[in-house]
Design a protein around this motif. Structure first.
Motif, PDB file in Angstrom:
ATOM      1  N   SER A 259     -10.722 -35.221 -57.478  1.00  0.00           N
ATOM      2  CA  SER A 259     -10.722 -34.216 -58.550  1.00  0.00           C
ATOM      3  C   SER A 259      -9.809 -33.049 -58.158  1.00  0.00           C
ATOM      4  CB  SER A 259     -12.141 -33.681 -58.801  1.00  0.00           C
ATOM      5  OG  SER A 259     -12.997 -34.718 -59.177  1.00  0.00           O
ATOM      6  N   THR A 262      -5.983 -34.308 -57.920  1.00  0.00           N
ATOM      7  CA  THR A 262      -5.243 -34.641 -59.137  1.00  0.00           C
ATOM      8  C   THR A 262      -5.308 -33.538 -60.193  1.00  0.00           C
ATOM      9  OG1 THR A 262      -7.152 -35.741 -60.161  1.00  0.00           O
ATOM     10  CG2 THR A 262      -5.716 -37.126 -58.836  1.00  0.00           C
ATOM     11  N   ARG A 263      -6.149 -32.519 -59.991  1.00  0.00           N
ATOM     12  CA  ARG A 263      -6.365 -31.609 -61.110  1.00  0.00           C
ATOM     13  C   ARG A 263      -6.149 -30.125 -60.808  1.00  0.00           C
ATOM     14  NH1 ARG A 263      -8.875 -34.975 -64.711  1.00  0.00           N
ATOM     15  NH2 ARG A 263      -9.239 -33.314 -66.192  1.00  0.00           N
ATOM     16  N   ASP A 289      -6.526 -28.463 -67.416  1.00  0.00           N
ATOM     17  CA  ASP A 289      -6.318 -29.657 -66.585  1.00  0.00           C
ATOM     18  C   ASP A 289      -6.398 -30.952 -67.400  1.00  0.00           C
ATOM     19  OD1 ASP A 289      -9.038 -30.011 -66.964  1.00  0.00           O
ATOM     20  OD2 ASP A 289      -9.578 -29.927 -64.849  1.00  0.00           O
ATOM     21  N   TYR A 340      -1.661 -39.327 -57.893  1.00  0.00           N
ATOM     22  CA  TYR A 340      -2.317 -39.125 -59.193  1.00  0.00           C
ATOM     23  C   TYR A 340      -2.849 -40.399 -59.824  1.00  0.00           C
ATOM     24  CZ  TYR A 340       0.194 -34.705 -58.812  1.00  0.00           C
ATOM     25  OH  TYR A 340       0.682 -33.521 -58.373  1.00  0.00           O
TER      26      TYR A 340
END
Ligand SMILES: C[S@@+](CC[C@H](N)C(=O)[O-])C[C@H]1O[C@@H](n2cnc3c(N)ncnc32)[C@H](O)[C@@H]1O
Length: 496
Positions: A259, A262-263, A289, A340
């Motif tokens: 989390s 990737t965010r 996001d 990602y």
């Protein structure tokens, strides 16, 4: 800027890549800054994503027709589906409104090609503010320190990293369910991720060599991250009725790690004594996001100290109802997959990497100067990042090949070669021959792997997503290699 990502004839590509010089994120660990948002480049890609209405367009010709054809060739003709009426999104909007964020411009939509993303509700002017998210909505280490975890973090020695603090917060707040103030945000986070840390070893084995090694290292890194954090987890036991080992599990920590990886957006915080020296540069930004990546857009994104908001401004406009994209960085598809968990269609930065081992398959091992040539390449940074790109073999790959192909009597010119000079027609010719052999070798290898993946998919129905991702990467690499093979056919040695 590395010339590497540009194919030899790719000066147009060089112009496209100029922006990458300014990505401060490249200095940092990639996973910290998925959005590379220190000064990011986002973009809107109007060309690629369509609402249902565009499916009814009649013309097959002109730009619209071409786009439509490209879309159907990519198998992406399904409709985009709005999500804003769903209860979970309504809850999130309410939660954001209570924190001072209201937005009429962007709507969550499930897109056939990219999955969930944000679309505009009206035309956006170039330079217009796209989103301005108040600091109150951001989840940072300050949020964690203000929570029930704060006193445990402050009294723990050795200090934990800002990354671990965020991960533990995500896991424990998710565990708290209705009791969490962050529930509307947590409820919309993906339940699982497609990044290689989630992949089975059998699927990892299908990755091309350089990224396979990185993926294996990344998996080990997350396992180590978990193992080394266990003593701290134990110390948190007084906060829970349940056994802490059942809450902060490896799976839960891996989910939180992905989390964050990737965010998060980049946001520099002053270093605090209660944390280790690892940089504190993350912020989870609810709603923002949900923006997907396109390599072909440009935006400015940063925390605005005056407005106390995280802001993204579009440098180009965006048509009503189109998907709004940002750019996570000038990443090739291997990097996008590793960090990602996806592969971008028509990525201008896509590359196939050539390892030293592959080059050596085609270099005469009886060359007495081979060891010296390899050490020169290594010393001058020409062993890494040798690639075939969208336009053909990179300048770095051709240069490394030229150096390896210097005749005994030409060896003294090695410096000239590294500076881009032409030493002799025969050297040029041998180098082209070497690069052609490498290209055909990789083409054959990729074709074999694709057959293996296809067989694997037929016989292992349980592994659904991951093999198709590695297949997408390999298919993309196949296209690059085919283009390179064509380019190489038309390249002829130049005389000095
Ligand atoms: C910051 S999130 C963006 C929102 C995300 N799609 C969601 O539903 O939460 C980043 C993740 O979105 C997905 N993603 C972003 N851009 C994409 C693209 N162009 N194509 C496919 N997936 C993409 C990847 O899974 C990536 O890890």
């Amino acid at each position: 800027m590395s010339v590497d990502q540009e194919g030899a004839p790719g000066f147009l590509m060089a112009a496209l890549l100029i922006t990458s010089v300014f990505f401060k994120s490249v200095e940092l660990k990639p996973f910290l800054l998925p959005f590379s948002l220190q000064k990011s480049y986002d973009l809107f890609d109007r060309a690629e994503f369509y609402w249902t209405k565009t499916r009814n367009m009649k013309s097959k010709h002109g730009r619209t027709g071409r786009r439509r054809k490209e879309k159907s060739e990519n198998g992406s003709s399904a409709a985009a589906v709005s999500k804003s009426h769903e209860d979970a999104y309504k809850q999130l909007c309410k939660w954001l409104k209570e924190r001072g964020f209201q937005d009429d411009l962007l709507r969550p939509v499930e897109f056939p090609d990219t999955g969930r993303g944000l679309a505009t509700t009206r035309f956006i002017q170039p330079g217009e503010l796209l989103i301005s998210l108040p600091v109150k909505c951001l989840l940072t280490t300050d949020t964690v320190l203000q929570s029930h975890l704060g006193e445990y973090i402050k009294s723990w020695s050795p200090p934990i990293s800002p990354l671990l603090a965020l991960c533990v917060f995500l896991v424990t707040e998710r565990h708290a369910e209705d009791r969490s103030l962050w529930k509307p945000y947590l409820a919309l986070l993906p339940e699982t991720y497609t990044c290689p840390v989630y992949w089975e070893d059998e699927v990892l084995a299908f990755l091309p060599e350089p990224v396979k090694q990185k993926a294996v290292e990344q998996k080990a890194e997350v396992q180590e991250f978990y193992a080394s954090s266990l003593p701290f987890f134990k110390a948190l036991q007084p906060l829970f009725h349940e056994d802490i080992d059942d809450i902060l599990t490896y799976d839960a920590l891996r989910w939180a790690w992905c989390s964050v990886n990737t965010r998060t957006v980049y946001m520099k915080h002053t270093q605090k004594d209660c944390f280790s020296s690892q940089k504190d540069i993350y912020a989870l930004a609810p709603f923002l996001d949900l923006l997907n990546h396109s390599p072909r857009v440009q935006v400015d994104a940063a925390f605005n100290a005056k407005s106390q908001c995280y802001e993204i401004r579009s440098n180009v406009g965006c048509k009503r109802y189109d998907q709004v994209f940002i750019c996570y960085g000038p990443h090739d598809n291997q990097r996008l997959l590793l960090e990602y968990g996806f592969v971008a269609a028509n990525n201008p930065h896509r590359s196939v990497y050539v390892t030293k081992e592959i080059l050596l398959l085609f270099v005469p091992c009886k060359d007495k100067q081979l060891a010296k040539k390899l050490s020169l390449l290594d010393e001058h940074g020409f062993i890494e990042n040798l690639t075939f790109g969208a336009d053909g073999p990179s300048w770095r790959l051709l240069t490394a090949a030229k150096l390896l192909c210097l005749g005994t009597e030409e060896f003294t010119y090695w410096k000239k070669v590294l500076l881009g000079a032409i030493v002799s027609e025969s050297n040029e010719s041998r180098a082209l021959q070497l690069v052609r052999k490498v290209c055909f070798h990789l083409l054959a290898e990729t074709a074999d792997i694709l057959k293996e993946i296809s067989l694997f998919r037929r016989t292992n129905k349980t592994f659904v997503n991951h093999p198709s991702l590695v297949e997408a990467l390999r298919l993309d690499e196949m296209k690059i290699l085919q283009t390179s093979a064509d380019t190489l056919k038309n390249l002829h040695p130049v005389s000095p």
